[in-house]
Design a protein around this motif. Structure first.
Motif, PDB file in Angstrom:
ATOM      1  N   ASP A 139       0.818  -1.218   0.000  1.00 50.46           N
ATOM      2  CA  ASP A 139       0.000   0.000   0.000  1.00 50.46           C
ATOM      3  C   ASP A 139       0.853   1.270   0.000  1.00 50.46           C
ATOM      4  N   PRO A 140       1.781   1.438   0.960  1.00 50.97           N
ATOM      5  CA  PRO A 140       2.587   2.657   0.908  1.00 50.97           C
ATOM      6  C   PRO A 140       3.530   2.694  -0.294  1.00 50.97           C
ATOM      7  N   PHE A 141       3.984   1.515  -0.760  1.00 48.37           N
ATOM      8  CA  PHE A 141       4.839   1.476  -1.943  1.00 48.37           C
ATOM      9  C   PHE A 141       4.076   2.002  -3.155  1.00 48.37           C
ATOM     10  N   ALA A 142       2.822   1.564  -3.313  1.00 47.96           N
ATOM     11  CA  ALA A 142       1.996   2.049  -4.429  1.00 47.96           C
ATOM     12  C   ALA A 142       1.771   3.552  -4.313  1.00 47.96           C
ATOM     13  N   ASP A 143       1.522   4.047  -3.099  1.00 53.33           N
ATOM     14  CA  ASP A 143       1.350   5.495  -2.894  1.00 53.33           C
ATOM     15  C   ASP A 143       2.585   6.254  -3.352  1.00 53.33           C
ATOM     16  N   ARG A 144       3.768   5.802  -2.902  1.00 53.56           N
ATOM     17  CA  ARG A 144       5.012   6.490  -3.258  1.00 53.56           C
ATOM     18  C   ARG A 144       5.263   6.440  -4.765  1.00 53.56           C
ATOM     19  N   LEU A 145       4.939   5.304  -5.364  1.00 53.36           N
ATOM     20  CA  LEU A 145       5.153   5.159  -6.803  1.00 53.36           C
ATOM     21  C   LEU A 145       4.244   6.098  -7.594  1.00 53.36           C
ATOM     22  N   TYR A 146       2.989   6.234  -7.143  1.00 53.79           N
ATOM     23  CA  TYR A 146       2.084   7.176  -7.812  1.00 53.79           C
ATOM     24  C   TYR A 146       2.560   8.611  -7.636  1.00 53.79           C
ATOM     25  N   ILE A 147       2.998   8.945  -6.434  1.00 54.13           N
ATOM     26  CA  ILE A 147       3.481  10.301  -6.191  1.00 54.13           C
ATOM     27  C   ILE A 147       4.687  10.584  -7.087  1.00 54.13           C
ATOM     28  N   LEU A 148       5.641   9.649  -7.139  1.00 52.70           N
ATOM     29  CA  LEU A 148       6.833   9.838  -7.963  1.00 52.70           C
ATOM     30  C   LEU A 148       6.481   9.939  -9.448  1.00 52.70           C
ATOM     31  N   THR A 149       5.649   9.017  -9.921  1.00 49.85           N
ATOM     32  CA  THR A 149       5.276   9.008 -11.340  1.00 49.85           C
ATOM     33  C   THR A 149       4.531  10.282 -11.717  1.00 49.85           C
ATOM     34  N   THR A 150       3.610  10.697 -10.858  1.00 48.46           N
ATOM     35  CA  THR A 150       2.845  11.910 -11.132  1.00 48.46           C
ATOM     36  C   THR A 150       3.760  13.126 -11.128  1.00 48.46           C
ATOM     37  N   LEU A 151       4.638  13.199 -10.127  1.00 49.25           N
ATOM     38  CA  LEU A 151       5.578  14.312 -10.050  1.00 49.25           C
ATOM     39  C   LEU A 151       6.443  14.407 -11.295  1.00 49.25           C
ATOM     40  N   LEU A 152       7.011  13.269 -11.700  1.00 52.77           N
ATOM     41  CA  LEU A 152       7.878  13.273 -12.878  1.00 52.77           C
ATOM     42  C   LEU A 152       7.097  13.649 -14.139  1.00 52.77           C
ATOM     43  N   GLY A 153       5.873  13.110 -14.254  1.00 50.27           N
ATOM     44  CA  GLY A 153       5.040  13.437 -15.413  1.00 50.27           C
ATOM     45  C   GLY A 153       4.659  14.906 -15.451  1.00 50.27           C
ATOM     46  N   LEU A 154       4.246  15.441 -14.301  1.00 53.94           N
ATOM     47  CA  LEU A 154       3.866  16.858 -14.246  1.00 53.94           C
ATOM     48  C   LEU A 154       5.088  17.760 -14.415  1.00 53.94           C
ATOM     49  N   GLY A 155       6.233  17.319 -13.874  1.00 49.45           N
ATOM     50  CA  GLY A 155       7.467  18.079 -14.074  1.00 49.45           C
ATOM     51  C   GLY A 155       7.879  18.087 -15.535  1.00 49.45           C
ATOM     52  N   TYR A 156       7.808  16.934 -16.166  1.00 50.76           N
ATOM     53  CA  TYR A 156       8.145  16.805 -17.594  1.00 50.76           C
ATOM     54  C   TYR A 156       7.266  17.713 -18.448  1.00 50.76           C
ATOM     55  N   ARG A 157       5.995  17.796 -18.057  1.00 53.57           N
ATOM     56  CA  ARG A 157       5.044  18.640 -18.802  1.00 53.57           C
ATOM     57  C   ARG A 157       5.143  20.113 -18.421  1.00 53.57           C
ATOM     58  N   GLY A 158       5.921  20.451 -17.402  1.00 53.27           N
ATOM     59  CA  GLY A 158       6.056  21.834 -16.966  1.00 53.27           C
ATOM     60  C   GLY A 158       4.887  22.315 -16.123  1.00 53.27           C
ATOM     61  N   LEU A 159       4.095  21.383 -15.588  1.00 58.48           N
ATOM     62  CA  LEU A 159       2.934  21.761 -14.780  1.00 58.48           C
ATOM     63  C   LEU A 159       3.282  21.956 -13.314  1.00 58.48           C
ATOM     64  N   VAL A 160       4.404  21.399 -12.875  1.00 56.64           N
ATOM     65  CA  VAL A 160       4.930  21.680 -11.537  1.00 56.64           C
ATOM     66  C   VAL A 160       6.408  22.004 -11.702  1.00 56.64           C
ATOM     67  N   PRO A 161       6.948  22.852 -10.835  1.00 56.61           N
ATOM     68  CA  PRO A 161       8.370  23.201 -10.954  1.00 56.61           C
ATOM     69  C   PRO A 161       9.251  22.031 -10.500  1.00 56.61           C
ATOM     70  N   TRP A 162      10.449  21.967 -11.068  1.00 56.61           N
ATOM     71  CA  TRP A 162      11.360  20.871 -10.734  1.00 56.61           C
ATOM     72  C   TRP A 162      11.819  20.925  -9.284  1.00 56.61           C
ATOM     73  N   TRP A 163      11.802  22.120  -8.651  1.00 57.91           N
ATOM     74  CA  TRP A 163      12.204  22.175  -7.244  1.00 57.91           C
ATOM     75  C   TRP A 163      11.262  21.350  -6.380  1.00 57.91           C
ATOM     76  N   LEU A 164       9.967  21.325  -6.736  1.00 58.99           N
ATOM     77  CA  LEU A 164       9.010  20.527  -5.965  1.00 58.99           C
ATOM     78  C   LEU A 164       9.317  19.041  -6.131  1.00 58.99           C
ATOM     79  N   VAL A 165       9.659  18.649  -7.352  1.00 57.96           N
ATOM     80  CA  VAL A 165      10.027  17.258  -7.613  1.00 57.96           C
ATOM     81  C   VAL A 165      11.233  16.885  -6.752  1.00 57.96           C
ATOM     82  N   VAL A 166      12.252  17.738  -6.745  1.00 57.40           N
ATOM     83  CA  VAL A 166      13.479  17.463  -5.990  1.00 57.40           C
ATOM     84  C   VAL A 166      13.192  17.385  -4.491  1.00 57.40           C
ATOM     85  N   VAL A 167      12.396  18.301  -3.968  1.00 58.63           N
ATOM     86  CA  VAL A 167      12.092  18.320  -2.529  1.00 58.63           C
ATOM     87  C   VAL A 167      11.370  17.042  -2.105  1.00 58.63           C
TER      88      VAL A 167
END
Length: 194
Positions: A75-103
């Motif tokens: 359960d927590p592994f799936a949560d972390r994986l979704y957070i990471l995947t979403t962050l990377l996808g939104l970062g790639y698309r420029g919808l969130v800043p890369w500093w948020l991804v890094v933090v």
């Protein structure tokens, strides 16, 4: 072993809650492809299904007394994986800043760094803190809201504002829980050395 609520944690593998967690894991690459290909409506649907199954698997596990060691990891592994995947996808698309991804990634890497210490002390993991659950909850709501702002021009402003509120609160809570977790590991280490 028992949970904080006094439920017995079993070694069973085949349970409905575990199947739901596994299904969530299978949807991660589907979501990744959808977000990169700018299929925001479908990506949002996958996130909604994932969020519903996240709630449902925990609820069913407690209600049907099917809390398992595997489920406590999946359960927590799936949560972390979704957070990471979403962050990377939104970062790639420029919808969130890369500093948020890094933090946020830095926080998870900090948690991973404690695992060898815990293993040496004979622990696989420590109980999840309420602040960690609250931070994860905020982040898992933030990203769909930010994505909703891309799908609907009518909802872009309120979804974006709510999404960023959840993202910033979630980031703060996520790190706060991480610091408490590191403190717990340090206390265990000091107790062991005594």
């Amino acid at each position: 072993m028992a949970t904080a609520q006094g439920q017995v944690v079993s070694n069973r593998v085949v349970t409905i809650p575990n199947a739901l967690s596994f299904l969530r894991l299978l949807l991660v690459p589907v979501f990744a492809v959808l977000i990169v290909q700018r299929q925001d409506g479908w990506a949002l649907l996958v996130l909604a299904v994932s969020g519903a199954s996240d709630y449902l698997d925990g609820h069913l596990a407690r209600r049907w007394n099917q809390v398992t060691r595997l489920g406590q990891v999946l359960d927590p592994f799936a949560d972390r994986l979704y957070i990471l995947t979403t962050l990377l996808g939104l970062g790639y698309r420029g919808l969130v800043p890369w500093w948020l991804v890094v933090v946020l990634v830095a926080r998870d890497l900090t948690m991973v760094a404690t695992l060898p210490v815990l293993a040496r002390l004979g622990h696989s993991a420590l109980p999840v803190h309420f602040l960690g659950k609250a931070g994860t909850f905020c982040l898992l709501y933030a990203f769909p809201l930010l994505l909703l702002g891309q799908v609907s021009t009518t909802l872009a402003l309120p979804a974006g504002a709510l999404g960023w509120a959840f993202a910033l609160w979630g980031t703060g809570l996520y790190w706060w829980a991480g610091i408490l977790y590191v403190q717990q590991v340090a206390q265990l280490w000091r107790a062991e050395r005594r």
